[in-house]
Design a protein around this motif. Structure first.
Motif, PDB file in Angstrom:
ATOM      1  N   HIS A 275       5.415  -5.443  12.266  1.00  0.00           N
ATOM      2  CA  HIS A 275       5.788  -6.818  11.923  1.00  0.00           C
ATOM      3  C   HIS A 275       6.807  -7.530  12.795  1.00  0.00           C
ATOM      4  O   HIS A 275       6.833  -8.757  12.818  1.00  0.00           O
ATOM      5  CB  HIS A 275       6.246  -6.869  10.462  1.00  0.00           C
ATOM      6  CG  HIS A 275       5.081  -6.916   9.528  1.00  0.00           C
ATOM      7  ND1 HIS A 275       4.324  -5.810   9.240  1.00  0.00           N
ATOM      8  CD2 HIS A 275       4.509  -7.938   8.879  1.00  0.00           C
ATOM      9  CE1 HIS A 275       3.333  -6.151   8.438  1.00  0.00           C
ATOM     10  NE2 HIS A 275       3.417  -7.441   8.194  1.00  0.00           N
ATOM     11  N   CYS A 310      -2.410  -6.200  12.700  1.00  0.00           N
ATOM     12  CA  CYS A 310      -1.600  -6.695  11.573  1.00  0.00           C
ATOM     13  C   CYS A 310      -0.706  -7.847  12.035  1.00  0.00           C
ATOM     14  O   CYS A 310      -1.033  -8.560  12.967  1.00  0.00           O
ATOM     15  CB  CYS A 310      -0.755  -5.594  10.962  1.00  0.00           C
ATOM     16  SG  CYS A 310      -1.545  -4.754   9.608  1.00  0.00           S
ATOM     17  N   CYS A 311       0.459  -7.960  11.409  1.00  0.00           N
ATOM     18  CA  CYS A 311       1.244  -9.178  11.655  1.00  0.00           C
ATOM     19  C   CYS A 311       1.995  -9.167  12.970  1.00  0.00           C
ATOM     20  O   CYS A 311       2.291 -10.231  13.520  1.00  0.00           O
ATOM     21  CB  CYS A 311       2.160  -9.449  10.476  1.00  0.00           C
ATOM     22  SG  CYS A 311       1.198 -10.222   9.173  1.00  0.00           S
ATOM     23  N   MET A 328      -5.325  -5.186   9.025  1.00  0.00           N
ATOM     24  CA  MET A 328      -4.737  -3.941   8.529  1.00  0.00           C
ATOM     25  C   MET A 328      -5.711  -2.769   8.535  1.00  0.00           C
ATOM     26  O   MET A 328      -5.375  -1.652   8.902  1.00  0.00           O
ATOM     27  CB  MET A 328      -4.189  -4.148   7.125  1.00  0.00           C
ATOM     28  CG  MET A 328      -3.403  -2.951   6.638  1.00  0.00           C
ATOM     29  SD  MET A 328      -2.910  -3.095   4.922  1.00  0.00           S
ATOM     30  CE  MET A 328      -4.377  -2.584   4.078  1.00  0.00           C
ATOM     31  N   CYS A 349       3.110  -1.942   6.433  1.00  0.00           N
ATOM     32  CA  CYS A 349       1.648  -1.927   6.484  1.00  0.00           C
ATOM     33  C   CYS A 349       1.086  -0.906   7.481  1.00  0.00           C
ATOM     34  O   CYS A 349      -0.062  -1.023   7.918  1.00  0.00           O
ATOM     35  CB  CYS A 349       1.088  -3.324   6.762  1.00  0.00           C
ATOM     36  SG  CYS A 349       1.736  -4.567   5.620  1.00  0.00           S
ATOM     37  N   GLY A 456      -3.353 -13.031   3.162  1.00  0.00           N
ATOM     38  CA  GLY A 456      -4.001 -11.915   2.479  1.00  0.00           C
ATOM     39  C   GLY A 456      -4.057 -10.738   3.376  1.00  0.00           C
ATOM     40  O   GLY A 456      -3.924 -10.831   4.583  1.00  0.00           O
ATOM     41  N   CYS A 457      -4.264  -9.665   2.711  1.00  0.00           N
ATOM     42  CA  CYS A 457      -4.255  -8.394   3.393  1.00  0.00           C
ATOM     43  C   CYS A 457      -5.705  -7.961   3.541  1.00  0.00           C
ATOM     44  O   CYS A 457      -6.617  -8.788   3.536  1.00  0.00           O
ATOM     45  CB  CYS A 457      -3.477  -7.412   2.548  1.00  0.00           C
ATOM     46  SG  CYS A 457      -1.868  -8.034   1.987  1.00  0.00           S
ATOM     47  N   GLY A 486      -1.315 -13.979   8.254  1.00  0.00           N
ATOM     48  CA  GLY A 486      -1.500 -12.571   7.908  1.00  0.00           C
ATOM     49  C   GLY A 486      -2.863 -12.019   8.286  1.00  0.00           C
ATOM     50  O   GLY A 486      -3.509 -12.481   9.238  1.00  0.00           O
ATOM     51  N   CYS A 487      -3.314 -11.046   7.519  1.00  0.00           N
ATOM     52  CA  CYS A 487      -4.579 -10.379   7.844  1.00  0.00           C
ATOM     53  C   CYS A 487      -5.784 -11.278   7.546  1.00  0.00           C
ATOM     54  O   CYS A 487      -6.852 -11.080   8.122  1.00  0.00           O
ATOM     55  CB  CYS A 487      -4.656  -9.043   7.125  1.00  0.00           C
ATOM     56  SG  CYS A 487      -3.481  -7.877   7.850  1.00  0.00           S
ATOM     57  N   CYS A 528       2.802 -12.748   8.149  1.00  0.00           N
ATOM     58  CA  CYS A 528       3.088 -12.981   6.720  1.00  0.00           C
ATOM     59  C   CYS A 528       4.459 -13.608   6.485  1.00  0.00           C
ATOM     60  O   CYS A 528       4.594 -14.389   5.555  1.00  0.00           O
ATOM     61  CB  CYS A 528       2.799 -11.774   5.844  1.00  0.00           C
ATOM     62  SG  CYS A 528       3.229 -10.176   6.485  1.00  0.00           S
ATOM     63  N   THR A 563      -0.224  -5.704  -0.641  1.00  0.00           N
ATOM     64  CA  THR A 563       1.175  -5.259  -0.575  1.00  0.00           C
ATOM     65  C   THR A 563       2.086  -5.965  -1.588  1.00  0.00           C
ATOM     66  O   THR A 563       1.758  -7.026  -2.122  1.00  0.00           O
ATOM     67  CB  THR A 563       1.763  -5.535   0.826  1.00  0.00           C
ATOM     68  OG1 THR A 563       1.866  -6.951   0.982  1.00  0.00           O
ATOM     69  CG2 THR A 563       0.896  -4.944   1.919  1.00  0.00           C
ATOM     70  N   LYS A 565       4.675  -7.393  -0.729  1.00  0.00           N
ATOM     71  CA  LYS A 565       5.075  -8.667  -0.093  1.00  0.00           C
ATOM     72  C   LYS A 565       4.204  -9.806  -0.611  1.00  0.00           C
ATOM     73  O   LYS A 565       4.680 -10.930  -0.795  1.00  0.00           O
ATOM     74  CB  LYS A 565       4.919  -8.566   1.432  1.00  0.00           C
ATOM     75  CG  LYS A 565       5.922  -7.658   2.078  1.00  0.00           C
ATOM     76  CD  LYS A 565       5.737  -7.597   3.585  1.00  0.00           C
ATOM     77  CE  LYS A 565       4.516  -6.803   3.981  1.00  0.00           C
ATOM     78  NZ  LYS A 565       4.251  -6.853   5.420  1.00  0.00           N
TER      79      LYS A 565
HETATM   80  S1  MSK Z   1       0.213  -7.348   7.696  1.00  0.00           S
HETATM   81  S2  MSK Z   1       1.296  -7.794   4.217  1.00  0.00           S
HETATM   82  S3  MSK Z   1      -1.580  -6.327   5.150  1.00  0.00           S
HETATM   83  S4  MSK Z   1      -1.292  -9.699   5.505  1.00  0.00           S
HETATM   84 FE1  MSK Z   1       1.546  -8.764   7.349  1.00  0.00          FE
HETATM   85 FE2  MSK Z   1      -1.598  -7.845   6.641  1.00  0.00          FE
HETATM   86 FE3  MSK Z   1      -0.817  -8.096   4.135  1.00  0.00          FE
HETATM   87 FE4  MSK Z   1       0.425  -6.419   5.725  1.00  0.00          FE
END
Ligand code: MSK
Ligand code: SF4
Length: 634
Positions: A275, A310-311, A328, A349, A456-457, A486-487, A528, A563, A565
Motif C-alpha cells: 500500500h 493491489c493498491c 488482490m 492485503c 472494493g476488493c 482499489g481493486c 483505497c 477487508t 478497511k
Molecule cells: S488493496 S483493501 S483488497 S481494495 Fe487496497 Fe484491494 Fe481491498 Fe486491499
C-alpha cells in the motif's frame, strides 16, 4: 459461498486468472480458492457476528437457547462490538499509513530527510490555504506548518474536531454532524459524539468501549464506530492522500497497461505489492536508474520491468504510469507465471501464503516493513532515511534472482488491456476547465444522471471481478458516471472499461459528456486511501451547489469487499451522507437491531445508509432509483 464444488470457470471472469488456475491445478500449486474450499462451510456464529471472545469467561456464542453471553451481553451488543472492532482495525490500517506519510513529510520539511522532496508545491500551497497558512512564505516554512496541523490530528487532546475534517468537509455536512450529536443527546440523555477529535484516540476508544463490561448498547457503540470511520475518511486516509501528492506528485491523466500480460519474459520482473508509495516510489526509481538497468543486462536480461499489485499498484500507476499486474487475487498467480524475480511488499492485503509459494520458484518474496513479517520471506528492512540505498539493495536482489529463473516454469498469460487513469480531483477539475460547473451542468441537464463511487476488493467467495464488471457496465449504460479506487479500479482497467473506447458502452448522455471531455466513462481515482479523493470531489460538488453531500445524486458501493478497511470506508461514506451498497453481507445478521440501525435508523440522522444486494443488475437498478429520487430534490 456456494455449497457445491465450483468449476474453474466459476472462479473468475478474467481469462488470465483462469489460465494460471489451470496451470495451478496441473502443477498442484495451492491457491486462495483451495484454502477457501477447505474452510467451507464457514462458522455461522462468526458469519452472523454472534461469537464473542472479548474475555475469558467466554468465548460465548448466542443462540435462541443461550441469548446472553456469560457477562450478560446480548446479540446486539456482541454484533455491534465485533463490527466496530473490525472498523477500528480498518481505520487503524489507513491511519497508520497516513501517519507514516505525515511523519516523513515533517522530516522532509525540517530538512532531516534528503531521500524525498516536495514534488508538488502548488498542491502544498492549496492545502496550506485550507488551513489559512500564509502561502507567501518560503516552501519549507509552509511545509512545516502543514506538517504540524497534520501531526496534531494524531495527537491533540482537546475536544475539537480534527483539523483536516474542519478544513475539508463541506459546511452543511459539518452542521449535520453537529445536529446529529445534539439530537442523540436529547433523545437518549447520553453524550454520543460523532465528530472525531484525534485519529488515534477514536480507534483507542473503540477498543476501550468493546472491552468486557464497558459500552453495552448497540447504538452507542455504532455511533463511536461512525466517529472512528470519519477519523479515517476525513483524517488518516485524507492526510495520506494529500501529503503523498505533495511528496510524489498529484496524479494526472495517463495511459497504463493492466493484467498479467505486462510481465516480460526477457526482463527482470519486480512486483511491488501492498500500500505505501513511500517504498514503491523508491523501488521504481532505483529499478529505472541506468546503473540498475545495466546490471540487469549483465545477467542476461533486457532490462528491469516493475509492475504493481493491489493498491501499491494504484499508487504508482496513478503517478508514474507503472503497469499493473492485477488486483488482490492475482498475488499468488503472478508468482506462478515463473517470471517474477522479486515480490516486494510492505503492508496490508498481502497473503502470508506468498512465502511458501515463492519457494517453489526462484522468486524472492521480500518483506520490508517493521510492522509486517511473513513466513519464509527474505526481510530487507526499509528505512526512509536510507531509502535509496535500501531500494537499490532490493533491486539488486531481484537482478541476482534472474540467474535462477527456470525456463521450464515460465508461463505468462497474454492478456493486457490499456487504461486511461490518473483522475485526481485536481485533474478532474482541470479537465472540466477549472471548476465543477460543467459536471454539475451535465448532471442538472440529466446527461449524467448521477455518480456512483465504487471501492472494493476481491473475495474468492464471489466470482472474481464479476460483480465489479457487471455493476460498472450496467451503471454506465444508465448514464451514471462511475468513479472509484482499489481493486475494483484494477478490475475495471483489466476489463477495458477505462479505455476511451468504453465510451461506446455508455448511455447517450454520458457518452456525449465523455467524448467532449475526452475521458472514459469510468474514472480511476487511486488506491483505497484515495477514497478520500471521492469525499473531496463530493465536497467540491456540494460546496459549489451550496447543498449537503446527502442531497447529491451520489451512491457508493463496495462489491466483492474483503477487508476491515472496507468496513471503515463504507461507514465514512454513509456518515458523509452517501447510501452505500455492500456485497457480501457483513457479519451483522445476528442482530436485527444492528441491521435496523445501519440500514434504516441512520437514514434520518445522516442521510446515508447501507443496503445489501447480491445481484449486480438489481444493484444498478436500485442505485438508479436512489439517484432519480435525489434528483427530484434538485
Ligand atoms: S488493496 S483493501 S483488497 S481494495 Fe487496497 Fe484491494 Fe481491498 Fe486491499
Ligand atoms: Fe462472553 Fe461477555 Fe466475555 Fe464476550 S465479554 S466472551 S459475551 S462473557
Amino acid at each position: 459461498m456456494p455449497k457445491e464444488k465450483r468449476e474453474l470457470k466459476d472462479l473468475s471472469i478474467d481469462p488470465a486468472v483462469l489460465d494460471i488456475l489451470s496451470l495451478a491445478k496441473q502443477k498442484n500449486y495451492e491457491t486462495v480458492w483451495d484454502r477457501l474450499e477447505r474452510q467451507s462451510p464457514h462458522c455461522k456464529f462468526g458469519s452472523s457476528g454472534l461469537c464473542c471472545r472479548n474475555c475469558v469467561m467466554g468465548p460465548c456464542r448466542i443462540t435462541e437457547k443461550t441469548p446472553k453471553g456469560v457477562c450478560g451481553a446480548d446479540a446486539a451488543t456482541i454484533v455491534a462490538r465485533n463490527l466496530i472492532r473490525a472498523l477500528a482495525a480498518g481505520a487503524a490500517a489507513h491511519s497508520d499509513h497516513g501517519r507514516a506519510v505525515a511523519v516523513l513529510f515533517n522530516e522532509v520539511a525540517q530538512g532531516k530527510n534528503k531521500d524525498y522532496q516536495i514534488a508538488d508545491e502548488a498542491k502544498l500551497k492549496s492545502i496550506a490555504e485550507k488551513f489559512h497558512i500564509h502561502t507567501s512564505q518560503d516552501i519549507t516554512s509552509i511545509a512545516k506548518e502543514v506538517a504540524r496541523v497534520a501531526l496534531e490530528d494524531f495527537g491533540k487532546q482537546d475536544e475539537k474536531a480534527l483539523n483536516f475534517l474542519e478544513a475539508y468537509a463541506p459546511q452543511k455536512r459539518k452542521e449535520t454532524w453537529q445536529k446529529v450529536e445534539e439530537a442523540l443527546f436529547s433523545q437518549t440523555g447520553k453524550k454520543m459524539g460523532i465528530l472525531p477529535r484525534n485519529i488515534d484516540r477514536e480507534i483507542t476508544e473503540c477498543m476501550h468501549r468493546t472491552h468486557m463490561g464497558v459500552d453495552n448498547q448497540a447504538l452507542s457503540l455504532l455511533v463511536q464506530g461512525v466517529r472512528t470511520a470519519l477519523a479515517d475518511g476525513w483524517g488518516g486516509s485524507l492526510i495520506a492522500t494529500e501529503l503523498q501528492d505533495v511528496l510524489f506528485g498529484t496524479p494526472d491523466k495517463k495511459v497504463i497497461k493492466a493484467n498479467l500480460g505486462v510481465l516480460k519474459e526477457d526482463q527482470v520482473n519486480i512486483i511491488v505489492h501492498g500500500h505505501e508509495p513511500i517504498l514503491s516510489e523508491q523501488v521504481v526509481a532505483a529499478a529505472m536508474s541506468p546503473e540498475m538497468q545495466e546490471k540487469a543486462k549483465e545477467v542476461g536480461a533486457q532490462g528491469i520491468n516493475v509492475a504493481g499489485i493491489c493498491c501499491t499498484a494504484n499508487e504508482v500507476l496513478m503517478r508514474l504510469g507503472v503497469p499493473v499486474a492485477g488486483n488482490m487475487i492475482h498475488q499468488e498467480l503472478a508468482i506462478m507465471t515463473g517470471v517474477v524475480e522479486a515480490m516486494v511488499v510492505d503492508v496490508q492485503c498481502i497473503f502470508p501464503s506468498l512465502g511458501p509459494l515463492a519457494k517453489c520458484f526462484h522468486t524472492k518474496f521480500i518483506s520490508t516493513s517493521d510492522r509486517a513479517a511473513f513466513p519464509e520471506a527474505v526481510h530487507i528492512q526499509f528505512d526512509e532515511h536510507h531509502a535509496r540505498e535500501v531500494a537499490q539493495k532490493i533491486v539488486e536482489t531481484a537482478i541476482e534472482a534472474f540467474k535462477e529463473r527456470d525456463p521450464q516454469k515460465v508461463h505468462i498469460p497474454q492478456e493486457v488491456e490499456e487504461a486511461v487513469v490518473g483522475f485526481s480531483v485536481e485533474e478532474i477539475i482541470k479537465i472540466l476547465g477549472g471548476s465543477p460547473k460543467p459536471l454539475v451542468d451535465a448532471i442538472l441537464a440529466g446527461k449524467i444522471k448521477g455518480v456512483v463511487g465504487i471501492v472494493g476488493c476481491n473475495n474468492p467467495k464471489i466470482k472474481h471481478d464479476a460483480f465489479h464488471i457487471s455493476l460498472t457496465k450496467e451503471l454506465i449504460k444508465k448514464d451514471i458516471l462511475v468513479i472509484g479506487t482499489g481493486c475494483w479500479a484494477i478490475a475495471a482497467a483489466k476489463a477495458g472499461f477505462m479505455k476511451l473506447d468504453a465510451q461506446a458502452l455508455a448511455g447517450e448522455g454520458l457518452k456525449e459528456v465523455c467524448k467532449a471531455l475526452d475521458i472514459p466513462p469510468v474514472l480511476h481515482m487511486g488506491s483505497c486511501v484515495d477514497c478520500s479523493r471521492m469525499l473531496v470531489l463530493a465536497a467540491a460538488l456540494a460546496d459549489y451547489l451550496k447543498v449537503d453531500i446527502s442531497d447529491l445524486p451520489l451512491v457508493g458501493s463496495a462489491p466483492e469487499w474483503t477487508t476491515e478497511k472496507a468496513v471503515s470506508i463504507g461507514t465514512y461514506f454513509v456518515a458523509s451522507g452517501v447510501p452505500v451498497h455492500l456485497w457480501p453481507m457483513p457479519p451483522i445478521g445476528g442482530s436485527e437491531e444492528v441491521v435496523g440501525i445501519l440500514t434504516e435508523g441512520v437514514k434520518d440522522l445522516l442521510g446515508g445508509y447501507f443496503f445489501i444486494e447480491e445481484d449486480p443488475v438489481k444493484t444498478a437498478s436500485r442505485m438508479e432509483r436512489i439517484i432519480m429520487e435525489k434528483r427530484k430534490a434538485f
